[in-house]
Design a protein around this motif. Structure first.
Motif, PDB file in Angstrom:
ATOM      1  N   ILE A 119       5.451   2.358   1.873  1.00  0.00           N
ATOM      2  CA  ILE A 119       4.352   1.795   2.670  1.00  0.00           C
ATOM      3  C   ILE A 119       4.414   2.310   4.111  1.00  0.00           C
ATOM      4  O   ILE A 119       5.471   2.279   4.745  1.00  0.00           O
ATOM      5  CB  ILE A 119       4.423   0.254   2.645  1.00  0.00           C
ATOM      6  N   ARG A 120       3.270   2.784   4.589  1.00  0.00           N
ATOM      7  CA  ARG A 120       3.203   3.278   5.967  1.00  0.00           C
ATOM      8  C   ARG A 120       2.546   2.225   6.844  1.00  0.00           C
ATOM      9  O   ARG A 120       1.553   1.608   6.458  1.00  0.00           O
ATOM     10  CB  ARG A 120       2.376   4.552   6.044  1.00  0.00           C
ATOM     11  N   PRO A 121       3.079   2.050   8.035  1.00  0.00           N
ATOM     12  CA  PRO A 121       2.489   1.047   8.933  1.00  0.00           C
ATOM     13  C   PRO A 121       1.202   1.566   9.555  1.00  0.00           C
ATOM     14  O   PRO A 121       0.931   2.764   9.543  1.00  0.00           O
ATOM     15  CB  PRO A 121       3.563   0.880  10.005  1.00  0.00           C
ATOM     16  N   GLY A 123      -1.172   2.678  12.600  1.00  0.00           N
ATOM     17  CA  GLY A 123      -0.849   3.459  13.803  1.00  0.00           C
ATOM     18  C   GLY A 123      -1.764   4.648  13.852  1.00  0.00           C
ATOM     19  O   GLY A 123      -2.318   5.033  12.831  1.00  0.00           O
ATOM     20  N   TYR A 124      -1.926   5.246  14.988  1.00  0.00           N
ATOM     21  CA  TYR A 124      -2.894   6.335  15.096  1.00  0.00           C
ATOM     22  C   TYR A 124      -2.371   7.639  14.531  1.00  0.00           C
ATOM     23  O   TYR A 124      -3.107   8.588  14.358  1.00  0.00           O
ATOM     24  CB  TYR A 124      -3.308   6.530  16.565  1.00  0.00           C
ATOM     25  N   PHE A 125      -1.044   7.690  14.205  1.00  0.00           N
ATOM     26  CA  PHE A 125      -0.440   8.967  13.832  1.00  0.00           C
ATOM     27  C   PHE A 125      -0.200   9.106  12.332  1.00  0.00           C
ATOM     28  O   PHE A 125       0.186  10.164  11.879  1.00  0.00           O
ATOM     29  CB  PHE A 125       0.884   9.149  14.569  1.00  0.00           C
ATOM     30  N   ALA A 126      -0.363   8.055  11.567  1.00  0.00           N
ATOM     31  CA  ALA A 126      -0.071   8.148  10.125  1.00  0.00           C
ATOM     32  C   ALA A 126      -1.242   7.579   9.328  1.00  0.00           C
ATOM     33  O   ALA A 126      -2.078   6.856   9.858  1.00  0.00           O
ATOM     34  CB  ALA A 126       1.205   7.376   9.801  1.00  0.00           C
ATOM     35  N   VAL A 127      -1.285   7.923   8.049  1.00  0.00           N
ATOM     36  CA  VAL A 127      -2.333   7.373   7.176  1.00  0.00           C
ATOM     37  C   VAL A 127      -1.968   5.929   6.867  1.00  0.00           C
ATOM     38  O   VAL A 127      -0.935   5.678   6.266  1.00  0.00           O
ATOM     39  CB  VAL A 127      -2.396   8.149   5.840  1.00  0.00           C
ATOM     40  N   PRO A 128      -2.770   4.963   7.263  1.00  0.00           N
ATOM     41  CA  PRO A 128      -2.396   3.573   6.984  1.00  0.00           C
ATOM     42  C   PRO A 128      -2.526   3.231   5.495  1.00  0.00           C
ATOM     43  O   PRO A 128      -3.562   3.501   4.890  1.00  0.00           O
ATOM     44  CB  PRO A 128      -3.367   2.738   7.814  1.00  0.00           C
ATOM     45  N   THR A 129      -1.475   2.652   4.941  1.00  0.00           N
ATOM     46  CA  THR A 129      -1.528   2.189   3.553  1.00  0.00           C
ATOM     47  C   THR A 129      -2.314   0.885   3.522  1.00  0.00           C
ATOM     48  O   THR A 129      -2.076  -0.013   4.329  1.00  0.00           O
ATOM     49  CB  THR A 129      -0.105   1.949   3.014  1.00  0.00           C
ATOM     50  N   THR A 160       3.760  -9.153   2.179  1.00  0.00           N
ATOM     51  CA  THR A 160       4.586  -8.907   3.371  1.00  0.00           C
ATOM     52  C   THR A 160       3.963  -7.817   4.236  1.00  0.00           C
ATOM     53  O   THR A 160       3.973  -7.888   5.461  1.00  0.00           O
ATOM     54  CB  THR A 160       6.024  -8.498   2.941  1.00  0.00           C
ATOM     55  N   ALA A 161       3.404  -6.794   3.568  1.00  0.00           N
ATOM     56  CA  ALA A 161       2.831  -5.663   4.317  1.00  0.00           C
ATOM     57  C   ALA A 161       1.335  -5.837   4.588  1.00  0.00           C
ATOM     58  O   ALA A 161       0.711  -4.960   5.181  1.00  0.00           O
ATOM     59  CB  ALA A 161       3.082  -4.372   3.537  1.00  0.00           C
ATOM     60  N   GLY A 162       0.755  -6.931   4.123  1.00  0.00           N
ATOM     61  CA  GLY A 162      -0.689  -7.151   4.342  1.00  0.00           C
ATOM     62  C   GLY A 162      -1.558  -6.216   3.527  1.00  0.00           C
ATOM     63  O   GLY A 162      -2.628  -5.794   3.972  1.00  0.00           O
ATOM     64  N   LEU A 163      -1.111  -5.852   2.323  1.00  0.00           N
ATOM     65  CA  LEU A 163      -1.861  -4.918   1.479  1.00  0.00           C
ATOM     66  C   LEU A 163      -2.585  -5.647   0.350  1.00  0.00           C
ATOM     67  O   LEU A 163      -2.158  -6.709  -0.093  1.00  0.00           O
ATOM     68  CB  LEU A 163      -0.919  -3.889   0.835  1.00  0.00           C
ATOM     69  N   ALA A 164      -3.649  -5.023  -0.130  1.00  0.00           N
ATOM     70  CA  ALA A 164      -4.340  -5.547  -1.316  1.00  0.00           C
ATOM     71  C   ALA A 164      -3.662  -4.986  -2.568  1.00  0.00           C
ATOM     72  O   ALA A 164      -3.051  -3.910  -2.539  1.00  0.00           O
ATOM     73  CB  ALA A 164      -5.806  -5.136  -1.283  1.00  0.00           C
TER      74      ALA A 164
END
Ligand SMILES: Cc1ncc(COP(=O)(O)O)c(C=O)c1O
Length: 339
Positions: A119-121, A123-129, A160-164
């Protein structure tokens, strides 16, 4: 011919055709088809969700759901062998501009720890999961059933990561029958599900997206955009309602027949894994016959099977194969596969 290529090859039964002929219909783009509305309400209730939307195919149902949970450019995580990234011809990228990243093919042996580490957080530099998709049962994973405890742990990871969390539940019916997990218990674990009426349940057409009322309202808009707004489609929804009423419990027969095939093939050393539902996966690595040669030889003996790769194949049981067909396949395949 014993057609064991796929559970999508079934033809509507006489009872199903009668139900289709008698269906009350209306214009479903106006949400005025009473049979479609009844099917949608029935399926939503089965999974304990607020709403559901009828779609022509499992592919469209999956892609609608993915567009609901992943904004353009953001990322979906799924198994490398998932239907959504293997057999949906790039639809997530083409229609939803969705980035996908996959974990190695684990099938029903899904490891929530592996998923969590990917899981990626924001941020402007990575693809958000944004979402995780699983497949229950797992088609290329040999019809394997992801255990309920694993799905619960994955739900914790997603929360925990706020993902669907999306479930490609084309064959969730088989998981429900094999593991005895109530459909609403599966439903409670996912934000969106797609479920198919045209696989093991034996309807000619039809899948549904299941989710919150707000998401399904959006899915209705996206379905129209994708060209999936249908009109007097109650004739097809009637087939789906009939399938739910008459063909769900009988999946135990398909599972028993697949187990019989597996038992007959076990001495040949070609089973790719345990058989839990209606799919018998074959691994012909090191065998004298490759998958294509086996398929050709089996066809000549009246048995059709699917070639998945140079050395992988599968047999699938369904409504249109009876005990006699299984007896025949269980006799000729071990002969063909003898060393
Ligand atoms: C696991 C899974 N998901 C989705 C689909 C897509 O269904 P359709 O062929 O109706 O697009 C399939 C089709 O076999 C499938 O096996």
């Amino acid at each position: 011919m014993a057609d064991l290529r796929s559970d999508t090859v079934t033809r509507p039964t006489a009872g199903m055709r009668e139900a289709m002929a008698a269906a009350e219909v209306g214009d479903d783009v106006y949400a005025e088809d009473p049979t479609v509305n009844a099917l949608e309400a029935e399926v939503a209730a089965l999974f304990g969700h607020e709403a559901a939307l009828f779609a022509p195919t499992g592919t469209m149902a999956n892609q609608l759901a993915l567009q609901l949970v992943v904004p353009p450019g953001d990322e979906l995580l799924c198994d490398a062998d998932a239907h959504v990234v293997t057999y949906e011809v790039g639809a997530a990228a083409a229609y939803g501009a969705i980035s996908t990243r996959t974990w190695p093919p684990l099938g029903a042996g899904l490891d929530p720890g592996v998923v969590e580490a990917m899981i990626r957080p924001d941020g402007y530099f990575a693809v958000p999961t944004r979402a995780i998709a699983v497949e229950q049962t797992h088609n290329r994973g040999g019809g394997g059933v992801i255990p309920l405890a694993t799905l619960r742990e994955l739900r914790r990871v997603a929360d925990t990561a706020g993902l669907a969390l999306h479930c490609d539940g084309a064959r969730i019916w088989h998981a429900h029958v094999a593991d005895g997990v109530p459909l609403h218990e599966y439903g409670a674990l996912f934000d969106t599900l797609s479920v198919c009426l045209s696989k093991g349940l034996g309807a000619p057409v039809g899948s549904l997206v299941v989710g919150s009322a707000e998401r399904i309202e959006r899915a209705r808009f996206l379905r129209k955009r994708m060209g999936g707004g249908m009109r007097q489609v109650g004739v097809l929804a009637a087939a789906g309602r009939y399938a739910l009423a008459h063909h769900l419990d009988r999946l135990v027969d398909d599972h028993a027949r697949a187990a019989r095939l597996a038992e007959a093939l076990a001495p040949c050393g070609v089973l790719a894994g345990p058989v839990r539902t209606n799919i018998v996966p074959l691994d012909l690595t090191g065998h004298r016959l490759d998958a294509r040669a086996l398929a050709t030889a089996a066809r000549a003996e009246g048995v059709l099977l699917s070639v998945l790769g140079p050395r992988t194949a599968r047999l699938v049981t369904h409504l249109d194969v009876d005990d006699a067909a299984i007896d025949h396949a269980a006799k000729i395949l071990p002969d063909l596969l003898a060393p």
